[in-house]
Write a protein that holds these residues in place. Sequence first.
Motif, PDB file in Angstrom:
ATOM      1  N   GLY A   1      22.781  41.312  -5.968  1.00 25.55           N
ATOM      2  CA  GLY A   1      22.026  41.998  -4.936  1.00 25.55           C
ATOM      3  C   GLY A   1      22.149  41.405  -3.550  1.00 25.55           C
ATOM      4  N   ASN A   2      22.744  40.224  -3.432  1.00 20.88           N
ATOM      5  CA  ASN A   2      22.788  39.539  -2.131  1.00 20.88           C
ATOM      6  C   ASN A   2      24.172  39.507  -1.495  1.00 20.88           C
ATOM      7  N   VAL A   3      25.104  40.259  -2.049  1.00 17.66           N
ATOM      8  CA  VAL A   3      26.448  40.370  -1.472  1.00 17.66           C
ATOM      9  C   VAL A   3      26.747  41.846  -1.259  1.00 17.66           C
ATOM     10  N   LEU A   4      27.083  42.231  -0.027  1.00 15.96           N
ATOM     11  CA  LEU A   4      27.463  43.603   0.280  1.00 15.96           C
ATOM     12  C   LEU A   4      28.974  43.689   0.367  1.00 15.96           C
ATOM     13  N   VAL A   5      29.520  44.737  -0.229  1.00 16.65           N
ATOM     14  CA  VAL A   5      30.970  44.914  -0.290  1.00 16.65           C
ATOM     15  C   VAL A   5      31.354  46.189   0.448  1.00 16.65           C
ATOM     16  N   LYS A   6      32.209  46.044   1.436  1.00 17.74           N
ATOM     17  CA  LYS A   6      32.806  47.200   2.101  1.00 17.74           C
ATOM     18  C   LYS A   6      34.260  46.842   2.351  1.00 17.74           C
ATOM     19  N   SER A   7      34.670  46.764   3.624  1.00 19.06           N
ATOM     20  CA  SER A   7      36.022  46.279   3.905  1.00 19.06           C
ATOM     21  C   SER A   7      36.077  44.770   3.706  1.00 19.06           C
ATOM     22  N   GLY A   8      34.962  44.104   3.967  1.00 16.65           N
ATOM     23  CA  GLY A   8      34.834  42.668   3.734  1.00 16.65           C
ATOM     24  C   GLY A   8      33.521  42.400   3.027  1.00 16.65           C
ATOM     25  N   LEU A   9      33.156  41.131   2.910  1.00 19.90           N
ATOM     26  CA  LEU A   9      31.914  40.749   2.249  1.00 19.90           C
ATOM     27  C   LEU A   9      30.881  40.305   3.282  1.00 19.90           C
ATOM     28  N   LYS A  10      29.642  40.685   3.037  1.00 17.56           N
ATOM     29  CA  LYS A  10      28.520  40.236   3.857  1.00 17.56           C
ATOM     30  C   LYS A  10      27.473  39.624   2.938  1.00 17.56           C
ATOM     31  N   LEU A  11      26.947  38.479   3.343  1.00 18.91           N
ATOM     32  CA  LEU A  11      25.883  37.826   2.594  1.00 18.91           C
ATOM     33  C   LEU A  11      24.547  38.157   3.240  1.00 18.91           C
ATOM     34  N   ILE A  12      23.572  38.551   2.423  1.00 13.67           N
ATOM     35  CA  ILE A  12      22.238  38.883   2.943  1.00 13.67           C
ATOM     36  C   ILE A  12      21.193  38.037   2.225  1.00 13.67           C
ATOM     37  N   ASP A  13      19.960  38.094   2.697  1.00 13.33           N
ATOM     38  CA  ASP A  13      18.816  37.334   2.163  1.00 13.33           C
ATOM     39  C   ASP A  13      19.026  35.841   2.404  1.00 13.33           C
TER      40      ASP A  13
ATOM     41  N   LEU B   1      39.748  37.531  -4.256  1.00 18.52           N
ATOM     42  CA  LEU B   1      40.338  36.792  -3.135  1.00 18.52           C
ATOM     43  C   LEU B   1      39.363  36.706  -1.963  1.00 18.52           C
ATOM     44  N   GLN B   2      38.569  37.749  -1.765  1.00 19.45           N
ATOM     45  CA  GLN B   2      37.565  37.715  -0.698  1.00 19.45           C
ATOM     46  C   GLN B   2      36.511  36.651  -0.981  1.00 19.45           C
ATOM     47  N   PHE B   3      36.100  36.511  -2.231  1.00 18.18           N
ATOM     48  CA  PHE B   3      35.138  35.467  -2.573  1.00 18.18           C
ATOM     49  C   PHE B   3      35.733  34.073  -2.361  1.00 18.18           C
ATOM     50  N   ILE B   4      37.001  33.912  -2.651  1.00 20.70           N
ATOM     51  CA  ILE B   4      37.654  32.619  -2.408  1.00 20.70           C
ATOM     52  C   ILE B   4      37.616  32.290  -0.924  1.00 20.70           C
ATOM     53  N   ASP B   5      37.815  33.291  -0.061  1.00 17.79           N
ATOM     54  CA  ASP B   5      37.754  33.067   1.390  1.00 17.79           C
ATOM     55  C   ASP B   5      36.342  32.691   1.826  1.00 17.79           C
ATOM     56  N   VAL B   6      35.330  33.369   1.261  1.00 16.65           N
ATOM     57  CA  VAL B   6      33.942  33.049   1.606  1.00 16.65           C
ATOM     58  C   VAL B   6      33.616  31.619   1.190  1.00 16.65           C
TER      59      VAL B   6
ATOM     60  N   ILE C   1       7.913  38.460  10.453  1.00 20.60           N
ATOM     61  CA  ILE C   1       8.918  39.340   9.856  1.00 20.60           C
ATOM     62  C   ILE C   1      10.293  38.831  10.270  1.00 20.60           C
ATOM     63  N   VAL C   2      11.316  39.320   9.583  1.00 16.14           N
ATOM     64  CA  VAL C   2      12.699  39.095   9.995  1.00 16.14           C
ATOM     65  C   VAL C   2      13.317  40.467  10.238  1.00 16.14           C
ATOM     66  N   LYS C   3      13.763  40.676  11.452  1.00 18.22           N
ATOM     67  CA  LYS C   3      14.432  41.925  11.824  1.00 18.22           C
ATOM     68  C   LYS C   3      15.938  41.693  11.703  1.00 18.22           C
ATOM     69  N   MET C   4      16.587  42.457  10.820  1.00 18.97           N
ATOM     70  CA  MET C   4      18.005  42.256  10.545  1.00 18.97           C
ATOM     71  C   MET C   4      18.799  43.520  10.839  1.00 18.97           C
ATOM     72  N   ASP C   5      20.018  43.354  11.328  1.00 20.02           N
ATOM     73  CA  ASP C   5      20.922  44.494  11.474  1.00 20.02           C
ATOM     74  C   ASP C   5      21.239  45.049  10.093  1.00 20.02           C
ATOM     75  N   TRP C   6      21.280  46.358   9.995  1.00 16.40           N
ATOM     76  CA  TRP C   6      21.620  46.988   8.730  1.00 16.40           C
ATOM     77  C   TRP C   6      23.134  47.079   8.607  1.00 16.40           C
ATOM     78  N   VAL C   7      23.644  46.676   7.467  1.00 12.42           N
ATOM     79  CA  VAL C   7      25.085  46.731   7.221  1.00 12.42           C
ATOM     80  C   VAL C   7      25.339  47.695   6.071  1.00 12.42           C
ATOM     81  N   GLU C   8      26.155  48.700   6.315  1.00 11.27           N
ATOM     82  CA  GLU C   8      26.491  49.653   5.264  1.00 11.27           C
ATOM     83  C   GLU C   8      27.421  48.996   4.247  1.00 11.27           C
ATOM     84  N   GLY C   9      27.304  49.401   3.035  1.00 11.02           N
ATOM     85  CA  GLY C   9      28.146  48.865   1.979  1.00 11.02           C
ATOM     86  C   GLY C   9      27.414  48.865   0.655  1.00 11.02           C
ATOM     87  N   ASP C  10      28.151  48.711  -0.415  1.00  9.40           N
ATOM     88  CA  ASP C  10      27.559  48.634  -1.751  1.00  9.40           C
ATOM     89  C   ASP C  10      27.184  47.198  -2.067  1.00  9.40           C
ATOM     90  N   THR C  11      26.103  47.022  -2.810  1.00  7.49           N
ATOM     91  CA  THR C  11      25.841  45.686  -3.323  1.00  7.49           C
ATOM     92  C   THR C  11      26.954  45.335  -4.313  1.00  7.49           C
TER      93      THR C  11
END
Length: 542
Positions: free
Chosen positions: A161-173, A139-144, A109-119
Amino acid sequence: MSAYPTMDQYNDAVQHPQTAFGDAVLKKAKIATNGMGLPIALGGGFALTYTAMAQDRKFAIRCFHKEAKGLEARYGHVDKGLRTAGGSYFVGFEYQPTGILVNGRRYPIVKMDWVEGDTLGSFLEDNYADKGRIERLRLQFIDVERFLRSKRLAHGDLQNGNVLVKSGLKLIDYDGIYVPTMATGQGAELGHKHFQHPKRSAADFGPDMDRFSFIVIDLSLRAIAHDPKLFSKYSNGENIILTANDFIDPGNSAAFADLEAVPALARDTTNLASICAAPVKGIPTLEDFLAARNIPAAAIMIRTPAEARAGKKEAAYVGAYEVVDATSFALLAKQVGNRIELVGKVTKVHAAKTKYSKPYCFVFFDNARQSVKLNIWSDGLAKLPDAPSQAWVGMWLSVQGLVDPAYTGRYGTSLSITITSNSQIRKITETEARHRLRSPSSSGSKVTDNRHILEGLGTLSRPGSSRSPGRTSTVPRPTRSPIPPQSRNQAVLNTIRQSTGSSSQPTTLRPHRPARQPKAEIPWGWIIFGAVALYAIIRALG
């Protein structure tokens, strides 16, 4: 390693975390469940993802249900590579090679921290008309992109489905991620079709494989900022504006035509069309694309919007996932644990409350005892702009999601998709439904009797365009009566028995109550008629 467990086997195991998990924290975890008390699994790539609460922290637990060559070695590289790269775009995770016990055997399995945010998909659904937010997102995508390129990293499957958006961007999967210590040209997946170059192959695995995705995302976000109606017109829940069909034939694409008609986007739209026609190796970086440098020399003539709509021949529908007819219980039964696109007409909507007084809704595509439906629990209802109602009956829907294991209850035996996001459901026309169901990626196209299912869709005129209709499309009534549910369901049952060699029902997590079989009808009319006739003959013979 032998084949991984099935979805229902994982569902059964995670209900007993104390014995299922080897991790001390996860042993005390509480797994998120639906209104029936069954675990909620989200699907993507090679794994099922469960949500767990333990020690006041939330985790995502990824359980693998599809074979992936060199999985443990891959995650070893990923763990080291992401730690070395640093940055804030990735989620903390731990690969556990013997993390879960299922049927007496241990699996990774992969145990991952849960990050709140919208896909990304959900964020766009809610904010596409907010120009300021869309421009900040771009602009956030340009930084990533700049960060990943500087570290020679590539995610491999950038999509809604693999990008979470909140104050910044998080990549998952991280199943398809590339880090510098990996060998190039040995990809395990090809990414989401609506964000990938049409010629991408496993040989393109390496640090440059995100280039096309970043270009598509950037151009799409600029288009939405200019005219939000483009999102309403072309979004299908799995894309932003452009789809795999557009990348295959940009010259005849209505979406490309609409983008090129915007003066500020014309040059880059034409350049993207050239990139689609060129080899994957010719894709420039996002920085070069925006400066119109290193664009492949492939001249593509994009028709005007009017020409594209008037002269476009119907192209085969290319969906992100396999398309399955919602009236075919047998075909859907083969897709349990997979993410698919379900297409069908609503026959019944049932809204009620659970024993905990939480609202839920079932949307049925068949009224038979073997049925296909959508499960929309309270969390899912909160995500929808409009809750399903009786007005939905007769509407055609395209639904994308994970197929849950079969469940037997008061409504008989059902196969279902659980709705957790507003981007999963799209209302489509009957014409578009037929278009999708006869696509090469449709399960129905692979069985000899699917023409009978298609006939049940009604007599339809040939579509003039392959564009997906907007979310507010009107739904015409069928011009031919659908196949009677009983006869269609009997054919489905026969198919199941022939393919499995058994008449037993699909397994579920709960003890099965077999679907009630119809009683044989006694022809009382004929019996009475015969008795009267016999009596008359006897009297006549005197």
